[in-house]
Design a protein around this motif. Structure first.
Motif, PDB file in Angstrom:
ATOM      1  N   ALA A 315      -1.080  -7.176   8.327  1.00 48.00           N
ATOM      2  CA  ALA A 315      -1.489  -5.769   8.375  1.00 48.00           C
ATOM      3  C   ALA A 315      -0.290  -4.848   8.162  1.00 48.00           C
ATOM      4  O   ALA A 315      -0.386  -3.828   7.476  1.00 48.00           O
ATOM      5  N   ALA A 316       0.859  -5.234   8.758  1.00 42.82           N
ATOM      6  CA  ALA A 316       2.070  -4.427   8.591  1.00 42.82           C
ATOM      7  C   ALA A 316       2.543  -4.465   7.150  1.00 42.82           C
ATOM      8  O   ALA A 316       2.975  -3.441   6.594  1.00 42.82           O
ATOM      9  N   ALA A 317       2.471  -5.619   6.525  1.00 45.48           N
ATOM     10  CA  ALA A 317       2.881  -5.735   5.126  1.00 45.48           C
ATOM     11  C   ALA A 317       1.989  -4.879   4.226  1.00 45.48           C
ATOM     12  O   ALA A 317       2.478  -4.216   3.300  1.00 45.48           O
ATOM     13  N   GLU A 318       0.702  -4.855   4.515  1.00 46.82           N
ATOM     14  CA  GLU A 318      -0.217  -4.035   3.735  1.00 46.82           C
ATOM     15  C   GLU A 318       0.069  -2.549   3.943  1.00 46.82           C
ATOM     16  O   GLU A 318       0.034  -1.747   3.003  1.00 46.82           O
ATOM     17  N   LYS A 320       2.960  -1.216   4.710  1.00 43.91           N
ATOM     18  CA  LYS A 320       4.181  -0.894   3.973  1.00 43.91           C
ATOM     19  C   LYS A 320       3.882  -0.729   2.482  1.00 43.91           C
ATOM     20  O   LYS A 320       4.348   0.222   1.837  1.00 43.91           O
ATOM     21  N   THR A 321       3.104  -1.642   1.936  1.00 43.50           N
ATOM     22  CA  THR A 321       2.768  -1.575   0.508  1.00 43.50           C
ATOM     23  C   THR A 321       2.055  -0.266   0.175  1.00 43.50           C
ATOM     24  O   THR A 321       2.303   0.353  -0.872  1.00 43.50           O
ATOM     25  N   THR A 322       1.207   0.177   1.085  1.00 43.13           N
ATOM     26  CA  THR A 322       0.437   1.403   0.850  1.00 43.13           C
ATOM     27  C   THR A 322       1.314   2.652   0.952  1.00 43.13           C
ATOM     28  O   THR A 322       1.192   3.573   0.129  1.00 43.13           O
ATOM     29  N   LEU A 323       2.202   2.693   1.951  1.00 44.37           N
ATOM     30  CA  LEU A 323       2.940   3.923   2.251  1.00 44.37           C
ATOM     31  C   LEU A 323       4.304   4.021   1.582  1.00 44.37           C
ATOM     32  O   LEU A 323       4.834   5.119   1.399  1.00 44.37           O
ATOM     33  N   PHE A 324       4.902   2.886   1.250  1.00 46.54           N
ATOM     34  CA  PHE A 324       6.280   2.880   0.753  1.00 46.54           C
ATOM     35  C   PHE A 324       6.482   3.776  -0.479  1.00 46.54           C
ATOM     36  O   PHE A 324       7.433   4.573  -0.517  1.00 46.54           O
ATOM     37  N   PRO A 325       5.626   3.688  -1.509  1.00 46.81           N
ATOM     38  CA  PRO A 325       5.853   4.530  -2.695  1.00 46.81           C
ATOM     39  C   PRO A 325       5.816   6.030  -2.382  1.00 46.81           C
ATOM     40  O   PRO A 325       6.651   6.795  -2.878  1.00 46.81           O
ATOM     41  N   LEU A 326       4.860   6.454  -1.564  1.00 43.74           N
ATOM     42  CA  LEU A 326       4.777   7.858  -1.176  1.00 43.74           C
ATOM     43  C   LEU A 326       6.001   8.253  -0.348  1.00 43.74           C
ATOM     44  O   LEU A 326       6.576   9.335  -0.543  1.00 43.74           O
ATOM     45  N   GLY A 413      17.409  -2.634   2.936  1.00 41.04           N
ATOM     46  CA  GLY A 413      17.650  -3.785   3.788  1.00 41.04           C
ATOM     47  C   GLY A 413      17.318  -3.558   5.246  1.00 41.04           C
ATOM     48  O   GLY A 413      17.520  -4.461   6.076  1.00 41.04           O
ATOM     49  N   ASN A 414      16.816  -2.377   5.607  1.00 41.25           N
ATOM     50  CA  ASN A 414      16.386  -2.141   6.987  1.00 41.25           C
ATOM     51  C   ASN A 414      15.199  -3.032   7.326  1.00 41.25           C
ATOM     52  O   ASN A 414      14.363  -3.325   6.470  1.00 41.25           O
ATOM     53  N   HIS A 415      15.127  -3.445   8.575  1.00 38.84           N
ATOM     54  CA  HIS A 415      14.117  -4.419   8.990  1.00 38.84           C
ATOM     55  C   HIS A 415      13.113  -3.849   9.991  1.00 38.84           C
ATOM     56  O   HIS A 415      12.493  -4.596  10.752  1.00 38.84           O
ATOM     57  N   GLY A 416      12.933  -2.531   9.989  1.00 36.37           N
ATOM     58  CA  GLY A 416      11.944  -1.929  10.878  1.00 36.37           C
ATOM     59  C   GLY A 416      10.529  -2.190  10.404  1.00 36.37           C
ATOM     60  O   GLY A 416      10.294  -2.558   9.250  1.00 36.37           O
ATOM     61  N   MET A 417       9.588  -1.974  11.297  1.00 32.86           N
ATOM     62  CA  MET A 417       8.175  -2.147  10.955  1.00 32.86           C
ATOM     63  C   MET A 417       7.622  -0.824  10.435  1.00 32.86           C
ATOM     64  O   MET A 417       8.083   0.255  10.821  1.00 32.86           O
ATOM     65  N   PRO A 418       6.614  -0.865   9.566  1.00 34.91           N
ATOM     66  CA  PRO A 418       5.978   0.379   9.110  1.00 34.91           C
ATOM     67  C   PRO A 418       5.256   1.071  10.257  1.00 34.91           C
ATOM     68  O   PRO A 418       4.953   0.444  11.280  1.00 34.91           O
ATOM     69  N   VAL A 419       4.998   2.360  10.080  1.00 37.56           N
ATOM     70  CA  VAL A 419       4.276   3.114  11.107  1.00 37.56           C
ATOM     71  C   VAL A 419       2.973   3.630  10.515  1.00 37.56           C
ATOM     72  O   VAL A 419       2.793   3.683   9.289  1.00 37.56           O
ATOM     73  N   THR A 420       2.081   4.046  11.382  1.00 38.76           N
ATOM     74  CA  THR A 420       0.762   4.492  10.954  1.00 38.76           C
ATOM     75  C   THR A 420       0.632   6.006  11.093  1.00 38.76           C
ATOM     76  O   THR A 420       1.347   6.637  11.891  1.00 38.76           O
ATOM     77  N   PRO A 421      -0.282   6.608  10.360  1.00 38.99           N
ATOM     78  CA  PRO A 421      -0.551   8.039  10.539  1.00 38.99           C
ATOM     79  C   PRO A 421      -0.974   8.378  11.969  1.00 38.99           C
ATOM     80  O   PRO A 421      -0.690   9.472  12.466  1.00 38.99           O
TER      81      PRO A 421
END
Length: 433
Positions: A315-318, A320-326, A413-421
């Protein structure tokens, strides 16, 4: 620090903060024990003692808690919101009617050492007697002499507004059994004088553990988790680990970098904001170079005890994939001008984001709050004109905030987890300090 957090609220705050509140009752609750006999010992008026007492009061960050916004120093009245109601810090000026003017040095030391007021009442742990108990009698007497020399603030202490049953002080007996150990600091003969001085300041007057140790459901903290970091209740800032943990602690920091952060608020590794900025401004910037170095030496010696960061989930990988480009697009438009295209920053004013532990911590509270609210490092004698970060909360949606925070936590190279709205939205209404 500060510091401003605790059993019911830990302040300091970076923390430090910071967070002394004698929390005297203005009602007449049941006495826990008979009041000790008064003594007639008068506080010292020696200028050197008063100067030392002022210095130690700064080290303990007394002004931050015992001065309300816009109020007179040491006049009390600062509201401390807790999950159980509101505490109001008392007047500790020289006023005989409203402050501690009628106290003796014995009574003051007994209060610091035992967590009981002069009439025997148990104090709420918002006053950090759990660490102040380590303060020596000589230092206690100097602080008391200084407070007795301060202007008489004619302002009564405001009643606390604690909900039932938390307004029953007898319940504190159980808390004290679990979490309070009385006793002055005892130097470790196997360590250096400098290390012991640092330990005395960090564990005693500095009360650093109150913010930098997680608080459990009972409002206490475990000694086995000391300095491992934790969320400051009610204030919604995360006080990072001070251990040698390299994921979020001081493992990669030099003593010089710790010195700079404590005394000036900025260093090559980052800057302080939120409650810790207040601790540096009100307290740490006034300490001598030798005392700051002693604190840094002690902090640098703390072992790593925290576990490994969580492994990314599907779920975290998904996410990141969704939010990273924005997030990348927002970063390039809004952030790169100060922090650099590769997140390397522009020292000393704009801290690096790449390989920045505070960005990558398990908790994303601090980077979210910085994006939403912005902030300034404290103005200090060695950094009188700090650079600040503007707030973006009024311009960015919850999705956009989550995207840019996700980007800086996972890029370079940062290893933090993505965050949610949802996480971003939850912090929009958080108090600014």
């Amino acid at each position: 620090m500060s510091r401003i957090a605790l059993v019911f609220v830990c302040f300091g705050l970076c923390g430090l903060g910071a967070s002394a509140a004698f929390a005297q009752s203005v009602t007449k609750p049941e006495k826990i024990e008979k009041a000790p006999a008064k003594t007639t010992a008068a506080p010292s008026t020696d200028p050197d003692v008063l100067k030392r007492g002022e210095y130690l009061a700064r080290a303990g960050d007394c002004i931050a808690c015992h001065t309300a916004p816009g109020g007179k120093e040491f006049g009390g009245g600062l509201a401390m919101e807790t999950p159980f109601g509101t505490l109001f810090t008392p007047n500790i000026s020289s006023s005989h009617q409203y402050g501690i003017g009628a106290w003796t040095s014995d009574e003051f030391y007994r209060m610091l050492h035992t967590g009981k007021s002069r009439d025997g009442q148990l104090l709420y742990p918002a006053m950090p007697f759990g660490t102040y108990t380590k303060v020596t009698r000589a230092d206690s007497d100097a602080i008391f002499a200084f407070l007795k020399s301060t202007p008489d603030v004619r302002q009564p202490s405001r009643p606390h507004e604690m909900r039932f049953p938390y307004n029953q002080r007898s319940l504190l007996l159980g808390w004290r059994t679990l979490y309070f150990k009385e006793g002055e600091y005892k130097p470790d003969p196997t360590m250096s004088v400098e290390w012991n001085r640092g330990a005395y300041l960090v564990e005693g007057l500095g009360h650093c553990t109150l913010c930098h140790t997680s608080i459990n459901a009972l409002g206490g903290s475990s000694a086995s988790k000391a300095f491992e970091g934790g969320l400051i209740p009610m204030q919604n800032w995360y006080a990072p680990s001070l251990t040698s943990n390299k994921e979020a602690g001081l493992g990669d920091w030099s003593v010089e970098d710790i010195d700079a952060l404590l005394q000036t608020g900025v260093s090559n590794r980052g800057a302080v904001y939120g409650p810790m900025a207040q601790v540096v401004h009100d307290s740490l910037q006034y300490l001598t170079d030798d005392d700051i170095r002693a604190m840094s030496v002690y902090l640098k010696s703390l072992p790593s005890r925290a576990g490994s960061p969580p492994e990314p989930t599907a779920a975290a990988a998904e996410q990141k994939t969704t939010l990273f480009p924005l997030g990348k697009k927002i970063y390039e438009a809004q952030c790169a001008i100060c922090h650099g295209a590769e997140g390397k920053g522009k020292l000393p004013h704009f801290p690096p984001l790449a390989n920045n532990q505070s960005i990558q911590m398990t908790s994303a509270v601090n980077p979210i709050r910085m994006v939403l609210n912005g902030g300034y490092a404290p103005g200090t004698a060695k950094n009188p004109m700090p650079y600040g970060m503007p707030p973006f909360g009024q311009n960015l949606s919850d999705v956009e905030v989550a995207a840019v925070v996700t980007y800086i936590r996972t890029a370079w190279g940062n290893h933090g987890m993505p965050v949610t709205p949802q996480e971003a939205n939850a912090l929009r209404a958080a108090p600014l300090n």
